[in-house]
Design a protein around this motif. Structure first.
Motif, PDB file in Angstrom:
ATOM      1  N   ARG A 436     -18.574  -5.796  -9.596  1.00 52.30           N
ATOM      2  CA  ARG A 436     -17.531  -6.772  -9.926  1.00 52.30           C
ATOM      3  C   ARG A 436     -16.284  -6.093 -10.476  1.00 52.30           C
ATOM      4  O   ARG A 436     -15.163  -6.489 -10.139  1.00 52.30           O
ATOM      5  N   ALA A 437     -16.458  -5.078 -11.308  1.00 49.09           N
ATOM      6  CA  ALA A 437     -15.297  -4.388 -11.890  1.00 49.09           C
ATOM      7  C   ALA A 437     -14.445  -3.739 -10.799  1.00 49.09           C
ATOM      8  O   ALA A 437     -13.211  -3.714 -10.897  1.00 49.09           O
ATOM      9  N   LEU A 438     -15.089  -3.217  -9.760  1.00 53.85           N
ATOM     10  CA  LEU A 438     -14.355  -2.593  -8.654  1.00 53.85           C
ATOM     11  C   LEU A 438     -13.529  -3.639  -7.909  1.00 53.85           C
ATOM     12  O   LEU A 438     -12.347  -3.427  -7.611  1.00 53.85           O
ATOM     13  N   LEU A 439     -14.144  -4.794  -7.609  1.00 55.78           N
ATOM     14  CA  LEU A 439     -13.411  -5.844  -6.899  1.00 55.78           C
ATOM     15  C   LEU A 439     -12.298  -6.420  -7.759  1.00 55.78           C
ATOM     16  O   LEU A 439     -11.219  -6.740  -7.254  1.00 55.78           O
ATOM     17  N   ASP A 440     -12.532  -6.542  -9.061  1.00 59.50           N
ATOM     18  CA  ASP A 440     -11.478  -7.023  -9.964  1.00 59.50           C
ATOM     19  C   ASP A 440     -10.297  -6.047  -9.994  1.00 59.50           C
ATOM     20  O   ASP A 440      -9.133  -6.458 -10.029  1.00 59.50           O
ATOM     21  N   TYR A 441     -10.602  -4.752  -9.970  1.00 60.31           N
ATOM     22  CA  TYR A 441      -9.541  -3.734  -9.962  1.00 60.31           C
ATOM     23  C   TYR A 441      -8.704  -3.852  -8.686  1.00 60.31           C
ATOM     24  O   TYR A 441      -7.464  -3.865  -8.742  1.00 60.31           O
ATOM     25  N   PHE A 442      -9.374  -3.954  -7.542  1.00 56.62           N
ATOM     26  CA  PHE A 442      -8.638  -4.064  -6.281  1.00 56.62           C
ATOM     27  C   PHE A 442      -7.813  -5.352  -6.238  1.00 56.62           C
ATOM     28  O   PHE A 442      -6.694  -5.375  -5.714  1.00 56.62           O
ATOM     29  N   ASP A 443      -8.343  -6.428  -6.771  1.00 60.99           N
ATOM     30  CA  ASP A 443      -7.623  -7.693  -6.807  1.00 60.99           C
ATOM     31  C   ASP A 443      -6.334  -7.539  -7.619  1.00 60.99           C
ATOM     32  O   ASP A 443      -5.242  -7.966  -7.201  1.00 60.99           O
ATOM     33  N   GLN A 444      -6.452  -6.891  -8.768  1.00 61.98           N
ATOM     34  CA  GLN A 444      -5.296  -6.674  -9.630  1.00 61.98           C
ATOM     35  C   GLN A 444      -4.252  -5.795  -8.955  1.00 61.98           C
ATOM     36  O   GLN A 444      -3.046  -6.080  -8.998  1.00 61.98           O
ATOM     37  N   MET A 445      -4.698  -4.714  -8.306  1.00 62.72           N
ATOM     38  CA  MET A 445      -3.761  -3.804  -7.650  1.00 62.72           C
ATOM     39  C   MET A 445      -3.067  -4.466  -6.455  1.00 62.72           C
ATOM     40  O   MET A 445      -1.890  -4.217  -6.190  1.00 62.72           O
ATOM     41  N   ALA A 446      -3.800  -5.315  -5.745  1.00 64.61           N
ATOM     42  CA  ALA A 446      -3.197  -6.027  -4.611  1.00 64.61           C
ATOM     43  C   ALA A 446      -2.066  -6.933  -5.102  1.00 64.61           C
ATOM     44  O   ALA A 446      -1.027  -7.076  -4.440  1.00 64.61           O
ATOM     45  N   ARG A 447      -2.234  -7.516  -6.263  1.00 69.94           N
ATOM     46  CA  ARG A 447      -1.195  -8.389  -6.811  1.00 69.94           C
ATOM     47  C   ARG A 447       0.002  -7.577  -7.298  1.00 69.94           C
ATOM     48  O   ARG A 447       1.154  -8.014  -7.176  1.00 69.94           O
ATOM     49  N   LYS A 448      -0.255  -6.393  -7.829  1.00 73.12           N
ATOM     50  CA  LYS A 448       0.851  -5.528  -8.243  1.00 73.12           C
ATOM     51  C   LYS A 448       1.679  -5.089  -7.032  1.00 73.12           C
ATOM     52  O   LYS A 448       2.888  -4.906  -7.130  1.00 73.12           O
ATOM     53  N   ALA A 449       1.005  -4.930  -5.892  1.00 68.95           N
ATOM     54  CA  ALA A 449       1.722  -4.526  -4.674  1.00 68.95           C
ATOM     55  C   ALA A 449       2.771  -5.560  -4.283  1.00 68.95           C
ATOM     56  O   ALA A 449       3.828  -5.218  -3.747  1.00 68.95           O
ATOM     57  N   TYR A 450       2.495  -6.825  -4.561  1.00 72.47           N
ATOM     58  CA  TYR A 450       3.422  -7.890  -4.159  1.00 72.47           C
ATOM     59  C   TYR A 450       4.344  -8.317  -5.296  1.00 72.47           C
ATOM     60  O   TYR A 450       5.548  -8.502  -5.109  1.00 72.47           O
ATOM     61  N   PHE A 451       3.768  -8.477  -6.496  1.00 72.76           N
ATOM     62  CA  PHE A 451       4.523  -9.039  -7.606  1.00 72.76           C
ATOM     63  C   PHE A 451       5.059  -7.983  -8.578  1.00 72.76           C
ATOM     64  O   PHE A 451       5.781  -8.320  -9.516  1.00 72.76           O
ATOM     65  N   GLY A 452       4.693  -6.727  -8.366  1.00 74.53           N
ATOM     66  CA  GLY A 452       5.132  -5.673  -9.270  1.00 74.53           C
ATOM     67  C   GLY A 452       6.636  -5.469  -9.255  1.00 74.53           C
ATOM     68  O   GLY A 452       7.340  -5.865  -8.320  1.00 74.53           O
ATOM     69  N   LYS A 453       7.120  -4.844 -10.315  1.00 74.24           N
ATOM     70  CA  LYS A 453       8.552  -4.580 -10.444  1.00 74.24           C
ATOM     71  C   LYS A 453       9.029  -3.670  -9.326  1.00 74.24           C
ATOM     72  O   LYS A 453       8.400  -2.658  -9.005  1.00 74.24           O
ATOM     73  N   ARG A 454      10.149  -4.032  -8.724  1.00 72.59           N
ATOM     74  CA  ARG A 454      10.686  -3.306  -7.569  1.00 72.59           C
ATOM     75  C   ARG A 454      10.860  -1.823  -7.881  1.00 72.59           C
ATOM     76  O   ARG A 454      11.391  -1.449  -8.921  1.00 72.59           O
ATOM     77  N   VAL A 457       6.329   2.575 -10.156  1.00 75.87           N
ATOM     78  CA  VAL A 457       5.190   3.404  -9.733  1.00 75.87           C
ATOM     79  C   VAL A 457       3.997   2.519  -9.423  1.00 75.87           C
ATOM     80  O   VAL A 457       3.265   2.746  -8.447  1.00 75.87           O
ATOM     81  N   GLU A 458       3.778   1.501 -10.256  1.00 70.66           N
ATOM     82  CA  GLU A 458       2.643   0.595 -10.061  1.00 70.66           C
ATOM     83  C   GLU A 458       2.730  -0.131  -8.719  1.00 70.66           C
ATOM     84  O   GLU A 458       1.736  -0.275  -8.017  1.00 70.66           O
ATOM     85  N   LYS A 459       3.922  -0.602  -8.381  1.00 72.01           N
ATOM     86  CA  LYS A 459       4.089  -1.326  -7.118  1.00 72.01           C
ATOM     87  C   LYS A 459       3.844  -0.405  -5.931  1.00 72.01           C
ATOM     88  O   LYS A 459       3.157  -0.784  -4.970  1.00 72.01           O
ATOM     89  N   GLU A 460       4.373   0.808  -5.996  1.00 74.16           N
ATOM     90  CA  GLU A 460       4.189   1.755  -4.898  1.00 74.16           C
ATOM     91  C   GLU A 460       2.716   2.125  -4.732  1.00 74.16           C
ATOM     92  O   GLU A 460       2.201   2.192  -3.614  1.00 74.16           O
ATOM     93  N   PHE A 461       2.025   2.342  -5.861  1.00 70.45           N
ATOM     94  CA  PHE A 461       0.601   2.667  -5.781  1.00 70.45           C
ATOM     95  C   PHE A 461      -0.184   1.457  -5.269  1.00 70.45           C
ATOM     96  O   PHE A 461      -1.137   1.603  -4.499  1.00 70.45           O
ATOM     97  N   GLY A 462       0.241   0.256  -5.678  1.00 72.72           N
ATOM     98  CA  GLY A 462      -0.395  -0.957  -5.167  1.00 72.72           C
ATOM     99  C   GLY A 462      -0.271  -1.069  -3.659  1.00 72.72           C
ATOM    100  O   GLY A 462      -1.215  -1.482  -2.974  1.00 72.72           O
ATOM    101  N   ARG A 463       0.888  -0.689  -3.120  1.00 68.58           N
ATOM    102  CA  ARG A 463       1.067  -0.693  -1.662  1.00 68.58           C
ATOM    103  C   ARG A 463       0.092   0.273  -0.981  1.00 68.58           C
ATOM    104  O   ARG A 463      -0.472  -0.033   0.075  1.00 68.58           O
ATOM    105  N   ASP A 464      -0.101   1.439  -1.596  1.00 70.42           N
ATOM    106  CA  ASP A 464      -1.052   2.394  -1.025  1.00 70.42           C
ATOM    107  C   ASP A 464      -2.475   1.844  -1.095  1.00 70.42           C
ATOM    108  O   ASP A 464      -3.281   2.052  -0.180  1.00 70.42           O
ATOM    109  N   ILE A 465      -2.776   1.128  -2.180  1.00 70.65           N
ATOM    110  CA  ILE A 465      -4.096   0.507  -2.315  1.00 70.65           C
ATOM    111  C   ILE A 465      -4.311  -0.522  -1.209  1.00 70.65           C
ATOM    112  O   ILE A 465      -5.434  -0.683  -0.702  1.00 70.65           O
ATOM    113  N   MET A 466      -3.256  -1.230  -0.821  1.00 68.74           N
ATOM    114  CA  MET A 466      -3.389  -2.211   0.260  1.00 68.74           C
ATOM    115  C   MET A 466      -3.865  -1.541   1.546  1.00 68.74           C
ATOM    116  O   MET A 466      -4.726  -2.074   2.258  1.00 68.74           O
TER     117      MET A 466
END
Length: 654
Positions: A436-454, A457-466
């Motif tokens: 569950r912790a792994l899926l929660d982490y991916f869920d959070q990172m996927a949201r940073k990819a879209y809603f993160g600050k333009r 670093v977090e948004k860019e890493f979130g895009r790579d996670i996608m």
């Protein structure tokens, strides 16, 4: 904090009578029958089949017609009535040309629609029904469904409504309104267990239909996440989405559906790959018939052009994110361009195609100047697609990596498991994560990819996670050790094309494994189940969708036409209503035209997975838990009013 919350709640319920009214209504809702939940998976753009399943509620509408009207309608008439409910606008036009007595037809049809609407509406509270009523004829439908004809002093009122509707030539419109109302009543909630996109021709139409429905959730699939990643601005995801669309000869979703301008790719491919002779990039065989020779050539060189760009971007990503453990996807760096060979997993293989006009062997992952310019234009086109961005926001707002609902754990792909059958630990950002912790982490990172600050670093890493969620070796949405795209295109040897599945697929038939997963997500392993998609069930070879003694149900049975020759059926749907669980298997859907003119339906068979002695009520569901929580809060507010802790407000009282 509790008092502050109750003060805010008093803005909505400003006095004791208002609170008491809401408590009474909510308490009564708890005793209503549980509404039907419909589970679908891996619809892959097959919008006609998908829409039909929504219209017939996976057979629920037809079953209810048979229950109510089998004494007065024969099989042919039942088919005609069902078809009218599924496609009212089209069906009425056909029927009108054949009518001898229009008034009699309209009267009979409207009375039957009233009876059917009442039956479906009987499980809902009145204010829920009011929300589902159509805007134009909602009041008329509401009046007709209140059973006034059973009261001696109301019969004339009831019958006169229908008589007047027919006399003033409004029957067609009322029939359409009733049919659409019934479709909405038939299914209380829709769960999509992933993969709305790719392969089929109309993912955008499926998304429009879901956005128009009253209650929907989506457990993201790997194909959904690729499109979401593209909308987020992940260049690797953009390349994958384009490549897959060209592989299946389906660019309508890109061009017509989302307004993605492919002309820059067309111009680039013609300029750079016009002399390419490789046939491996031909579209999949099912799409070949849709192209003439010149179109097929153009699709082929566009396909190769974007594939090379994809491999470059994935190579860059593998170097940029070594923690992803996808160094094997830096394939272009493993090619000996002089010998025309490539090293895959320690073995050297001959390439079947050595035409690489944009690759610099000294820096193979570097985009050429023209490739960079092309990619920028494509990136802007995905970013500026209003419809794609609207659909992506819907997937974020109504979706996630998994969902727990009414003793069911819903997810698309897998929960990573190691070779010993234990939850597999994966390291990201210095943390070991599993289950569950792994899926929660991916869920959070996927949201940073879209809603993160333009440009953060977090948004860019979130895009790579996608991209990692699309094709990474430990991605719970992918579930294989690699995506062998390069190998399928450029190697003749079959061995390096193998994609080994995660241990989950070895152990998922084991009841103990499924119970371990259910416990990990906080569910009672003896009373709950997993509902899963992603890997088609090969029914024609005897595989069952019911695994681990019923603890896991796989509902990917080949909704996508691309899989139906492999599976032998056209998909599963799962229904969970007040009576229990039913698994419905479907045969291929011919077409919407056939459903209208020939009155064909999706032929299906049902398997009862659980039948309850007592019908489920709202009280027994997750919705019931939320209602009970609201009741508790309202009772606290009522107590505050009675004690004077919070001041009551009435009209004119500030």
């Amino acid at each position: 904090m509790e008092l502050r919350y109750l003060q805010l709640l008093s803005d909505k319920f400003p006095n004791a009578p208002a609170v008491a009214k809401e408590i009474i209504l909510l308490e009564s809702v708890l005793n209503l029958p549980k509404g039907a939940e419909l589970f679908l998976s891996d619809v892959h753009g097959e919008h006609e089949s998908f829409r039909h399943v929504l219209k017939n509620a996976s057979g629920i509408v037809r079953s209810k017609i048979i229950d109510l009207f089998s004494d007065e309608l024969n099989e042919k008439e039942i088919r005609a009535f069902a078809s009218l409910i599924y496609y009212p606008e089209h069906k009425i036009e056909i029927i009108k040309n054949e009518l001898e007595n229009a008034e009699e037809f309209y009267a009979q049809t409207l009375y039957r629609l009233v009876r059917l609407s009442r039956e479906f509406a009987s499980i809902y509270a009145n204010r829920k029904i009011q929300k589902l009523l159509p805007e134009d004829y909602g009041y008329i439908i509401s009046e007709l469904t209140q059973e006034r004809e059973r009261l001696s002093n109301q019969k004339d009122y009831y019958h006169q409504i229908i008589k007047t509707v027919i006399e003033i030539d409004q029957a067609d419109r009322l029939i359409v309104a009733f049919a659409n109302f019934i479709q909405k009543l038939a299914v209380h909630k829709i769960h999509i267990i992933g993969d709305i996109f790719d392969r089929g021709p109309g993912a955008e139409h499926i998304m429009d239909a879901l956005m128009d429905y009253q209650s929907v959730d989506v457990q993201w699939g790997n194909h959904d996440i690729a499109w979401m990643g593209a909308a987020c601005g992940s260049r690797a995801c953009i390349a994958n989405v384009l490549r897959l669309s060209l592989r299946y000869g389906n660019t309508d979703t890109l061009e017509k559906g989302y307004g993605i301008n492919l002309m820059p790719l067309v111009s680039f491919a013609i300029e750079v790959y016009k002399n390419d002779e490789s046939l491996v990039f031909e579209p999949k065989s099912s799409a070949e018939d849709a192209f003439n020779e010149s179109e097929q050539w153009l699709n082929r060189i566009m396909h190769k052009a974007i594939s090379i760009i994809q491999f470059k971007l994935e190579g860059q990503l593998a170097q940029r994110c070594p923690e992803f453990g996808v160094g094997d996807r830096d394939v272009l760096s493993k090619i000996d361009y002089r010998k025309s060979t490539v090293a895959i997993e320690g073995t050297e293989y001959d390439l079947n195609d050595g035409f690489f006009p944009t690759i610099n062997p000294a820096s193979p992952n570097e985009l050429s100047e023209s490739e960079s310019a092309l990619l920028q234009k494509l990136w802007e086109s995905f970013r500026d697609s209003e419809r794609l961005q609207r659909h992506t926001r819907f997937l974020y707002e109504n979706g996630g990596m998994y969902k727990v609902s009414n003793q069911s754990l819903l997810y698309h792909g897998c929960i990573p498991i190691d070779d010993s059958g234990n939850l597999e630990e994966v390291e990201f950002e210095g943390k070991l994560l599993k289950g569950r912790a792994l899926l929660d982490y991916f869920d959070q990172m996927a949201r940073k990819a879209y809603f993160g600050k333009r440009k953060s670093v977090e948004k860019e890493f979130g895009r790579d996670i996608m991209w990692y969620l699309w094709a990474g070796s430990k991605s719970p949405l992918f579930g294989k050790h690699k995506m062998a795209t390069f190998e399928r295109y450029f190697l003749s040897d079959e061995k390096p094309k193998a994609e080994h599945k995660n241990g989950y697929y070895k152990f998922r038939d084991n009841e103990a494994t499924c119970k371990m997963i259910l416990s990990e997500f906080g569910l009672d392993p003896d009373k709950s189940r997993i509902i899963n998609g992603h890997v088609p069930v090969v029914v024609k070879k005897g595989e069952s969708p019911i695994k681990a003694n019923g603890k896991l149900i796989v509902i990917d049975g080949g909704f996508s036409k691309a899989y139906q020759t492999q599976t032998g059926i056209a998909g599963y749907t799962l229904i969970h209503n007040e009576l229990g669980l039913q698994l419905v298997s479907h045969e291929p859907f011919e077409s919407t035209k056939s459903a209208i003119t020939k009155e064909t339906d999706i032929v299906s068979s049902q398997t009862i997975l659980s039948k309850l002695d007592e019908k489920l009520c709202v009280r027994d569901t997750n919705d019931g838990i939320r209602v009970l929580s609201k009741i508790t809060e309202l009772k606290s507010l009522l107590d505050c009013f009675q004690k004077g802790t919070i001041k009551e407000r009435y009209f004119g009282n500030t």
